[in-house]
Design a protein around this motif. Structure first.
Motif, mmCIF file in Angstrom:
data_model
loop_
_atom_site.group_PDB
_atom_site.id
_atom_site.type_symbol
_atom_site.label_atom_id
_atom_site.label_comp_id
_atom_site.label_asym_id
_atom_site.label_seq_id
_atom_site.Cartn_x
_atom_site.Cartn_y
_atom_site.Cartn_z
ATOM 1 N N ILE A 99 55.587 75.583 -11.460
ATOM 2 C CA ILE A 99 54.926 75.887 -10.242
ATOM 3 C C ILE A 99 54.083 76.994 -10.124
ATOM 4 C CG2 ILE A 99 55.978 76.764 -7.822
ATOM 5 C CD1 ILE A 99 56.245 73.712 -8.460
ATOM 6 N N PRO A 100 54.173 78.097 -10.808
ATOM 7 C CA PRO A 100 52.940 79.143 -10.791
ATOM 8 C C PRO A 100 51.623 78.602 -11.019
ATOM 9 C CG PRO A 100 55.035 80.130 -11.661
ATOM 10 C CD PRO A 100 55.109 78.554 -11.585
ATOM 11 N N HIS A 101 51.629 77.749 -12.054
ATOM 12 C CA HIS A 101 50.332 77.234 -12.595
ATOM 13 C C HIS A 101 49.866 76.233 -11.537
ATOM 14 C CE1 HIS A 101 51.221 79.284 -16.344
ATOM 15 N NE2 HIS A 101 52.503 78.785 -16.496
ATOM 16 N N ILE A 102 50.687 75.517 -10.766
ATOM 17 C CA ILE A 102 50.058 74.578 -9.854
ATOM 18 C C ILE A 102 49.764 75.532 -8.540
ATOM 19 C CG2 ILE A 102 51.014 72.959 -8.288
ATOM 20 C CD1 ILE A 102 52.640 71.752 -10.478
ATOM 21 N N ASP A 103 50.554 76.371 -8.283
ATOM 22 C CA ASP A 103 49.952 77.332 -7.241
ATOM 23 C C ASP A 103 48.727 77.885 -7.357
ATOM 24 O OD1 ASP A 103 52.217 76.778 -5.586
ATOM 25 O OD2 ASP A 103 53.371 78.741 -6.208
ATOM 26 N N ALA A 104 48.430 78.255 -8.651
ATOM 27 C CA ALA A 104 47.193 79.197 -9.032
ATOM 28 C C ALA A 104 45.968 78.029 -8.923
ATOM 29 C CB ALA A 104 47.187 79.611 -10.373
ATOM 30 N N LEU A 105 46.334 76.723 -9.318
ATOM 31 C CA LEU A 105 45.254 75.769 -9.070
ATOM 32 C C LEU A 105 45.001 75.415 -7.736
ATOM 33 C CD1 LEU A 105 43.293 73.538 -10.366
ATOM 34 C CD2 LEU A 105 45.464 71.975 -10.609
ATOM 35 N N ALA A 106 46.037 75.239 -6.937
ATOM 36 C CA ALA A 106 46.016 75.228 -5.484
ATOM 37 C C ALA A 106 45.218 76.185 -4.915
ATOM 38 C CB ALA A 106 47.414 74.991 -4.840
ATOM 39 N N ASN A 107 45.500 77.476 -5.271
ATOM 40 C CA ASN A 107 44.328 78.417 -4.601
ATOM 41 C C ASN A 107 43.203 78.453 -5.042
ATOM 42 O OD1 ASN A 107 46.854 79.792 -3.360
ATOM 43 N ND2 ASN A 107 47.435 81.095 -5.239
ATOM 44 N N TRP A 108 42.893 78.222 -6.334
ATOM 45 C CA TRP A 108 41.526 77.938 -6.794
ATOM 46 C C TRP A 108 41.041 76.974 -5.903
ATOM 47 C CZ3 TRP A 108 38.723 74.021 -8.584
ATOM 48 C CH2 TRP A 108 37.443 74.402 -9.087
ATOM 49 N N ALA A 109 41.597 75.697 -5.849
ATOM 50 C CA ALA A 109 40.960 74.626 -4.793
ATOM 51 C C ALA A 109 40.706 75.024 -3.252
ATOM 52 C CB ALA A 109 42.008 73.409 -4.758
ATOM 53 N N ASN A 110 41.689 75.721 -2.857
ATOM 54 C CA ASN A 110 41.520 76.134 -1.505
ATOM 55 C C ASN A 110 40.208 77.050 -1.350
ATOM 56 O OD1 ASN A 110 43.473 74.945 -0.142
ATOM 57 N ND2 ASN A 110 45.017 76.234 -0.778
ATOM 58 N N GLN A 111 39.945 78.148 -2.230
ATOM 59 C CA GLN A 111 38.965 79.114 -2.370
ATOM 60 C C GLN A 111 37.488 78.228 -2.625
ATOM 61 O OE1 GLN A 111 40.043 81.935 -5.162
ATOM 62 N NE2 GLN A 111 41.653 82.769 -4.032
ATOM 63 N N ASN A 112 37.506 77.285 -3.282
ATOM 64 C CA ASN A 112 36.528 76.573 -3.650
ATOM 65 C C ASN A 112 36.056 75.430 -3.027
ATOM 66 O OD1 ASN A 112 35.316 78.391 -5.842
ATOM 67 N ND2 ASN A 112 37.487 78.206 -6.699
ATOM 68 N N LEU A 113 36.954 74.858 -2.208
ATOM 69 C CA LEU A 113 36.705 73.433 -1.548
ATOM 70 C C LEU A 113 35.288 73.481 -0.859
ATOM 71 C CD1 LEU A 113 37.722 70.771 -1.244
ATOM 72 C CD2 LEU A 113 38.621 71.384 0.821
ATOM 73 N N GLN A 114 34.942 74.186 -0.325
ATOM 74 C CA GLN A 114 33.872 74.355 0.673
ATOM 75 C C GLN A 114 32.655 74.123 -0.339
ATOM 76 O OE1 GLN A 114 34.059 77.688 3.285
ATOM 77 N NE2 GLN A 114 34.380 76.073 5.027
ATOM 78 N N THR A 115 32.653 74.856 -1.457
ATOM 79 C CA THR A 115 31.639 74.886 -2.423
ATOM 80 C C THR A 115 31.336 73.460 -2.906
ATOM 81 O OG1 THR A 115 31.737 77.122 -2.488
ATOM 82 C CG2 THR A 115 30.214 75.949 -4.287
ATOM 83 N N ILE A 116 32.562 73.224 -3.332
ATOM 84 C CA ILE A 116 32.574 71.818 -4.235
ATOM 85 C C ILE A 116 32.066 70.577 -3.315
ATOM 86 C CG2 ILE A 116 34.323 70.169 -5.043
ATOM 87 C CD1 ILE A 116 35.922 72.480 -6.315
ATOM 88 N N THR A 117 32.371 70.790 -1.944
ATOM 89 C CA THR A 117 32.223 69.639 -0.893
ATOM 90 C C THR A 117 30.487 69.828 -0.584
ATOM 91 O OG1 THR A 117 34.304 69.835 0.076
ATOM 92 C CG2 THR A 117 32.396 68.623 1.446
ATOM 93 N N ALA A 118 29.917 71.070 -0.708
ATOM 94 C CA ALA A 118 28.740 70.862 -0.651
ATOM 95 C C ALA A 118 27.879 70.580 -1.847
ATOM 96 C CB ALA A 118 28.274 72.478 -0.280
ATOM 97 N N ASN A 119 28.470 70.682 -2.964
ATOM 98 C CA ASN A 119 27.913 70.343 -4.076
ATOM 99 C C ASN A 119 27.892 68.799 -4.548
ATOM 100 O OD1 ASN A 119 27.269 72.963 -4.960
ATOM 101 N ND2 ASN A 119 29.174 73.008 -6.457
ATOM 102 N N ARG A 120 29.072 68.081 -3.867
ATOM 103 C CA ARG A 120 29.238 66.629 -3.954
ATOM 104 C C ARG A 120 27.967 66.107 -3.033
ATOM 105 N NH1 ARG A 120 35.702 66.204 -3.452
ATOM 106 N NH2 ARG A 120 36.033 66.661 -5.618
ATOM 107 N N LEU A 121 27.838 66.760 -1.752
ATOM 108 C CA LEU A 121 26.917 66.104 -0.890
ATOM 109 C C LEU A 121 25.495 66.430 -1.409
ATOM 110 C CD1 LEU A 121 28.318 67.577 2.637
ATOM 111 C CD2 LEU A 121 28.154 65.321 1.868
ATOM 112 N N ALA A 122 25.342 67.455 -1.946
ATOM 113 C CA ALA A 122 23.859 67.620 -2.643
ATOM 114 C C ALA A 122 23.654 66.498 -3.767
ATOM 115 C CB ALA A 122 23.872 68.916 -3.079
ATOM 116 N N PHE A 123 24.660 66.326 -4.458
ATOM 117 C CA PHE A 123 24.564 65.475 -5.571
ATOM 118 C C PHE A 123 24.111 64.003 -5.023
ATOM 119 C CE2 PHE A 123 26.289 62.410 -8.828
ATOM 120 C CZ PHE A 123 25.584 63.203 -9.955
#
Length: 125
Positions: A99-123
Motif C-alpha cells: 500500500i505505501p508504494h501504491i500511495d506513492a504512485l497515486a500521489n505522483w499521479a495526482n501531482q503530475n496529471l495536469q502536466t501529463i494531460t497537457a503533454n498528451r494534448l500537445a503530442f
C-alpha cells in the motif's frame, strides 16, 4: 549494443525471471490496484461491498481480480459455513506492505496529471 548491455537487458526479457515484469503484469490491469486501495481504506469487506465501492466493475471482473490477488497472497478470503454463504476479503500482511508504494504512485499521479494531460494534448497536435 555491447555484450554487457545485452547481458543486463537479458534479465528483463524473460517474464518468469524478471521480478519487475512478473509482479507489475499483475497490476497492469484496470482493477487490481483499486481493489487493494478499497480494502486498505475499508478493511474487511464482502464481495458486494467491494462491488458497490468501486461501482463500474463487472461482477465477473471483480471475481477474476480478487482470485488473482488471492493467488498472489495479497488478499485473503474467508468463507463462513452458513446459509446463505458469507465470504469476506481483506488485505494480507503482504498486501498491506504494498500500500505505501501504491500511495506513492497515486500521489505522483495526482501531482503530475495536469502536466501529463497537457503533454498528451500537445503530442496529438
Amino acid at each position: 549494443m555491447s555484450d554487457l548491455t545485452k547481458e543486463k537487458n537479458k534479465k528483463f526479457s524473460i517474464k518468469q525471471s524478471c521480478p519487475v515484469r512478473n509482479v507489475l503484469d499483475r497490476f497492469g490491469d484496470k482493477w487490481s490496484v483499486l481493489i487493494l486501495l478499497v480494502l486498505d481504506q475499508e478493511g474487511t469487506m464482502r464481495f458486494n461491498e467491494i462491488h458497490q465501492a468501486i461501482g463500474d466493475i463487472s461482477q465477473k471482473m471483480l471475481t477474476v481480480s480478487l482470485r488473482t490477488l488471492e493467488a498472489d497472497g495479497l488478499v485473503s478470503r474467508k468463507i463462513y459455513a452458513q446459509i446463505p454463504p458469507k465470504v469476506e476479503y481483506k488485505l494480507t500482511d503482504l498486501g498491506h506492505s504494498l500500500i505505501p508504494h501504491i500511495d506513492a504512485l497515486a500521489n505522483w499521479a495526482n501531482q503530475n496529471l495536469q502536466t501529463i494531460t497537457a503533454n498528451r494534448l500537445a503530442f496529438k497536435n
